[in-house]
Design a protein around this motif. Structure first.
Motif: not given
Length: 252
Positions: A232-233, A239-241, A235-237, A219, A244
């Motif tokens: 990075w947007v 991948r980040k989950s 990624f947030g949408v 990224y 978690y």
């Protein structure tokens, strides 16, 4: 899609084979330890049908009569040995004195040709940016990217022969976000050339670091080296989950 995979294209009847040896599928092809810190050099030779092209971790030489020989590899893990053979459609260039190529099955040739400049421009830009980031130069003798059919993963960081699912050869109009995703996957796999292929985990319980580092590099370097401004947007949408979810597991 595990070990050596064979595919016959229903469009034109042409057949292709390629390896996918991660994580412990090496023994589906030849006898070997599946321990990543036990490395070796590999000499690979292939006898293939006339008219086929053979790709491997190193530069391949056509010896005639369907016989091919690949350059001896540097020390690599067994799960990173790679061969892809068939009547590939190829677009080739050179960068920094090394041969670069992109490859797909013949029936997808018009679609690869449409995007070839974009894919190769991104590849060269990422390659240059990684050389600014890492003190160690690229450790292999060539850089081929093969878009292969019926691939089980998104891509695989085989040294010198990265394989991608051929959905990344777009057949129709796509969003810019999809093009950004393809660029990020190219960047992710290229990061592994250093972190994963040159420097390798001792055992599979550290694969999380192998992949997390390549995600970060993918990224970040896409943002730094290409025209795309929103990795990075994405990624947030998308991948980040995953993080978690993984963090809640009792195994984490």
């Amino acid at each position: 899609g595990e070990g050596m995979h064979r595919f016959t294209d229903p469009t034109d009847g042409e057949t292709y084979v390629y390896t996918q040896l991660f994580l412990d599928d090496i023994q589906r092809v030849f006898a070997a330890f599946d321990q990543p810190d036990l490395k070796s050099v590999f000499d690979v030779s292939v006898t293939a049908p006339e008219g086929w092209q053979v790709l491997a971790n190193g530069i391949t030489e056509d010896l005639g009569a369907g016989r091919w020989r690949a350059a001896t590899t540097p020390l690599i893990s067994t799960y990173l040995v790679a061969v892809a053979a068939g009547p590939w459609h190829s677009v080739r260039t050179e960068h920094r004195g090394l041969p670069f190529g992109i490859h797909c099955r013949r029936s997808l040739a018009p679609h690869l040709d449409t995007d070839a400049d974009e894919i190769l421009d991104i590849t060269r830009a990422l390659y240059d940016r990684y050389h600014e980031k890492f003190q160690e130069p690229y450790p292999f003798d060539s850089y081929d990217q093969a878009f292969v059919p019926e691939f089980n993963a998104g891509a695989m960081e085989n040294p010198g022969l990265v394989t991608f699912r051929d959905d990344f050869v777009f057949r129709s109009a796509v969003t810019d976000t999809e093009r950004q995703t393809r660029a990020m996957v190219i960047a992710h796999e290229m990061a592994h050339m250093w972190f994963g292929d040159l420097v390798t985990l001792k055992w599979w319980d550290d694969i999380w670091l192998n992949e997390s580092f390549a995600e970060y590099m993918g990224y970040q370097t896409t943002l730094e080296a290409t025209r795309f401004t929103q990795p990075w947007v994405e990624f947030g949408v998308t991948r980040k989950s995953w993080g978690y979810d993984a963090d809640q597991r009792p195994s984490t």
